[in-house]
Design a protein around this motif. Structure first.
Motif, PDB file in Angstrom:
ATOM      1  N   HIS A 227      60.908  43.990  41.303  1.00  0.00           N
ATOM      2  CA  HIS A 227      59.890  43.322  40.403  1.00  0.00           C
ATOM      3  C   HIS A 227      58.574  44.269  40.093  1.00  0.00           C
ATOM      4  O   HIS A 227      58.520  45.324  40.825  1.00  0.00           O
ATOM      5  N   GLU A 228      58.024  43.946  38.855  1.00  0.00           N
ATOM      6  CA  GLU A 228      56.633  44.845  38.910  1.00  0.00           C
ATOM      7  C   GLU A 228      55.660  43.857  38.867  1.00  0.00           C
ATOM      8  O   GLU A 228      55.518  42.456  38.605  1.00  0.00           O
ATOM      9  N   ALA A 229      54.431  44.517  39.508  1.00  0.00           N
ATOM     10  CA  ALA A 229      53.203  43.761  39.339  1.00  0.00           C
ATOM     11  C   ALA A 229      52.217  44.424  38.610  1.00  0.00           C
ATOM     12  O   ALA A 229      51.954  45.555  38.902  1.00  0.00           O
ATOM     13  N   ARG A 230      51.674  43.936  37.752  1.00  0.00           N
ATOM     14  CA  ARG A 230      50.521  44.355  36.639  1.00  0.00           C
ATOM     15  C   ARG A 230      49.211  44.010  37.265  1.00  0.00           C
ATOM     16  O   ARG A 230      48.889  42.724  37.488  1.00  0.00           O
ATOM     17  N   LEU A 231      48.379  44.796  37.580  1.00  0.00           N
ATOM     18  CA  LEU A 231      47.283  44.771  38.499  1.00  0.00           C
ATOM     19  C   LEU A 231      45.971  44.529  38.087  1.00  0.00           C
ATOM     20  O   LEU A 231      44.997  44.367  38.168  1.00  0.00           O
ATOM     21  N   GLY A 232      46.042  44.434  36.478  1.00  0.00           N
ATOM     22  CA  GLY A 232      44.875  44.344  35.562  1.00  0.00           C
ATOM     23  C   GLY A 232      43.883  45.634  35.723  1.00  0.00           C
ATOM     24  O   GLY A 232      44.472  46.592  35.985  1.00  0.00           O
ATOM     25  N   ASP A 233      42.881  45.505  34.999  1.00  0.00           N
ATOM     26  CA  ASP A 233      41.795  46.589  34.718  1.00  0.00           C
ATOM     27  C   ASP A 233      41.407  47.005  36.200  1.00  0.00           C
ATOM     28  O   ASP A 233      40.502  46.261  36.706  1.00  0.00           O
ATOM     29  N   LEU A 234      41.145  48.023  36.464  1.00  0.00           N
ATOM     30  CA  LEU A 234      40.811  48.664  37.819  1.00  0.00           C
ATOM     31  C   LEU A 234      39.825  49.791  37.442  1.00  0.00           C
ATOM     32  O   LEU A 234      40.073  50.615  36.528  1.00  0.00           O
ATOM     33  N   ASP A 235      38.607  49.826  37.910  1.00  0.00           N
ATOM     34  CA  ASP A 235      38.122  51.031  37.696  1.00  0.00           C
ATOM     35  C   ASP A 235      38.466  52.283  38.197  1.00  0.00           C
ATOM     36  O   ASP A 235      39.260  52.421  39.279  1.00  0.00           O
TER      37      ASP A 235
END
Length: 621
Positions: free
Chosen positions: A589-597
């Motif tokens: 599976h892939e998990a896209r973490l969203g925008d991180l600083d």
């Protein structure tokens, strides 16, 4: 918000997915270690144990490891004079050229100048058998002579520098601005630089900016231009020698091993081979030492470690029948031992060094302008070094320049030359592959008893060729026991396993025109202490792209269907975001973490049976 998608199983993980839950837990429970080897350029002679594979190995037999960096192929042997593969025969008075992957598409192109063509041209390698070529004009340059390729402006692509020997006496460079086709912007390094036949790029002052080094025949000058690193680059001229009459060739190299760049050169009017010691200072102070007087009309020079003793030697051609090398014997000042390789080489004009047959020793290529020949001198080692002479072509009128590179992508060096009198640019396949060879890695110290291990690799195996591995492991590095049975596909290693692990790659071919090409080997393992009790349920396997950009994607394997939580924490353990996924299917599976600083985070993956945490480094958005 993170979101989850299923993904095809990466090839490197196929063995893990196929394992039962208990066996998978041995692999993933602590993710103890991975060692990857992608470079063998350091050579043999390191049996180990070593903490990492790096760029060395224990031993090799009939294996080529330095010809093409980052590749292991079979060694080769000289073949009779082969077919001449024509690149072009209309480029008027072709002179100097440089092989390089100028368009960064994975194959070797040829950048070239010609005295009458009036332009600098790239011959773009378009693949095929035989290779086909496309043409792109870089820019105008009357009487183009010397030419080199390097990343002058440190932007990650290759630029071009060339000399003009004629009415437009100067040195120019073209900035590679990318695009398809490539876009070039022309700048002048120096005006009024007359009768210059060669140019090279090297970092003379050690400031990490590539400088330009060149010679001028009639004025007898050896000069370098300091790259001041501005945008656009500005150049500061500094004279090394103003009385080296007939200055033809100059190269930068650390000849005395003191960590800075010295210069070696040839002069055709005063018949010298000399070197200038870099004594530091600003501007740099140079001390000249003559290596050879009466080197009759010297032309081209190069520096390389021909006797494999760890220091740089020198080889050169003379117009009046000579190919010679000088062994660096150390001392202060340096002492040089001369050995004439070929005393009957009429019109020696160009010299180049490469491991043509892949035996680990550097050979010499030389072009004889008057004889119309290109010769490969094969280095057989020994003390004194012995050389065998192989004719690449004997009918190449005005052979001006010779180089080598793997043009057809088969893993072996090809010979490339220009015929000044016949307007030809050509290449030859000078060798054919041996039937079998093997490379043995250094012994890898895992730092702990292994409970499970796996091997993976990347390779190209043409029809008629084969690649297989063997491994051995134990707790005594001096006695690892017998090699395993042949391993033909990546996967789990059979026990017994111990603290030390070693592999052997065996390459073979039934067709002398092809070889397997090995580009990387990966060993992974988990410690015996981390093995769960029998009956434990499946575990997770987490792969983090670290470092990465802010919009990161991680991958994980579910050995069985179930719920899983993915959490992002700071280094003090504070939860920044999380998501729970219910009824995740078995597999990847892939998990896209969203925008991180930008920063450093912990990524924690938790199921009912197991938890795994990894570090995630974000370097940009």
């Amino acid at each position: 918000m993170a979101n989850i998608v299923s993904s095809p199983v990466p090839r490197r993980w196929m063995a893990y997915v196929a394992m039962p839950a208990l066996l998978l837990s041995l692999v993933a429970s602590s993710r103890a270690g991975v060692a990857v080897q992608t470079d063998w350029s350091g050579g043999a002679g390191v049996p180990g144990p070593v903490p990492d594979l790096e760029n060395r190995f224990a031993a090799a037999s009939d294996i080529s490891w330095r010809t093409v960096p980052g590749q292991v192929v079979l060694s080769s042997q000289a073949r009779p004079i082969g077919e001449e593969y024509l690149i072009n025969n209309t480029y008027q008075l072709p002179f100097s050229f440089y092989p390089a992957d100028i368009d960064q598409d994975g194959d070797i192109d040829i950048v070239m100048g010609a005295e009458l063509a009036g332009v600098v041209t790239i011959w773009l390698n378009q693949g095929g058998a035989p290779v086909t070529w496309g043409q792109q004009v870089v820019g105008s340059l009357d009487s183009a002579a010397g030419l080199s390729v390097a990343d002058l402006d440190a932007d990650g692509d290759l630029d071009i520098v060339a000399t003009a020997n004629g009415a437009r006496n100067r040195i120019v460079w073209w900035r590679n601005d990318g695009g398809s086709p490539l876009v070039w912007t022309r700048f002048v390094v120096a005006n009024d630089w007359a009768n210059s036949y060669e140019v090279c790029v090297t970092d003379i002052d050690g400031d990490q900016h590539p400088d330009v080094l060149s010679t001028a025949w009639y004025s007898g000058q050896v000069v370098w231009w300091r790259n001041d690193g501005n945008d656009p680059i500005t150049w500061t001229m500094q004279v090394v020698d103003a009385a080296f009459l007939g200055a033809h060739s100059a190269r930068g190299a650390d000849l005395d091993g003191d960590g800075d760049t010295d210069i070696v050169g040839t002069a055709g009017e005063i018949d010298q081979v000399a070197w200038w010691r870099n004594d530091g200072g600003s501007p740099i102070v140079w001390t000249k030492f003559v290596i050879r007087e009466n080197f009759d009309s010297g032309r081209s020079v190069c520096a390389a470690d021909f006797d494999d003793d760890g220091d740089l030697d020198i080889a050169a051609t003379a117009w009046a029948q000579e190919v010679t090398w000088w062994r660096n014997q150390g001392g202060d000042p340096l002492v040089w031992e001369e050995q004439v390789i070929d005393p009957a080489f009429s019109g020696g004009h160009s010299i180049w060094t490469d491991d043509i047959d892949g035996d680990g020793r550097l050979d010499i290529l030389a072009a004889a302008f008057l004889d119309g020949r290109i010769i490969w001198y094969c280095n057989h080692g020994g003390d004194p070094v012995t050389w065998s002479r192989h004719v690449v072509t004997s009918s190449y009128p005005g052979a001006a320049t010779v180089r080598s590179a793997d043009l057809n992508g088969d893993g072996a060096s090809d010979v490339i030359g220009t015929s000044y009198n016949a307007n030809r640019i050509s290449w030859w396949k000078a060798t054919e592959f041996l039937a079998e060879g093997e490379l043995t890695s250094s012994i890898l110290d895992l730092q702990e008893q292994a409970g499970q291990a796996a091997i993976d690799w990347s390779s190209t195996v043409p029809a008629g060729a084969s690649l297989r591995f063997q491994t051995r492991s134990g707790n005594d590095p001096t006695d690892l026991g017998s090699w395993s049975a042949d391993i033909s596909a990546p996967g789990e290693l059979a026990p017994p396993l111990g603290r030390y692990l070693q592999f052997r790659a065996v390459l073979a071919t039934s067709d002398a025109q092809v070889s397997p090409i090995l580009t990387d080997v990966e060993l992974s393992w988990s410690p015996a202490a981390a093995i769960p009790e029998a009956g434990a349920s499946g575990t997770l396997l987490l792969r983090l792209p670290s470092p990465t950009s802010g919009n990161a994607t991680v991958q994980f394997i579910m050995p069985a269907a179930g719920d899983v939580e993915l959490a992002i924490l700071d280094l003090e353990g504070r939860r920044l975001r999380s998501i729970t996924m219910h009824d995740c299917a078995q597999g990847v599976h892939e998990a896209r973490l969203g925008d991180l600083d930008p920063g450093v985070y912990l990524c924690r993956l938790t199921s009912a049976a197991w938890q795994e945490t990894g570090k995630l480094v974000v370097v940009g958005r």
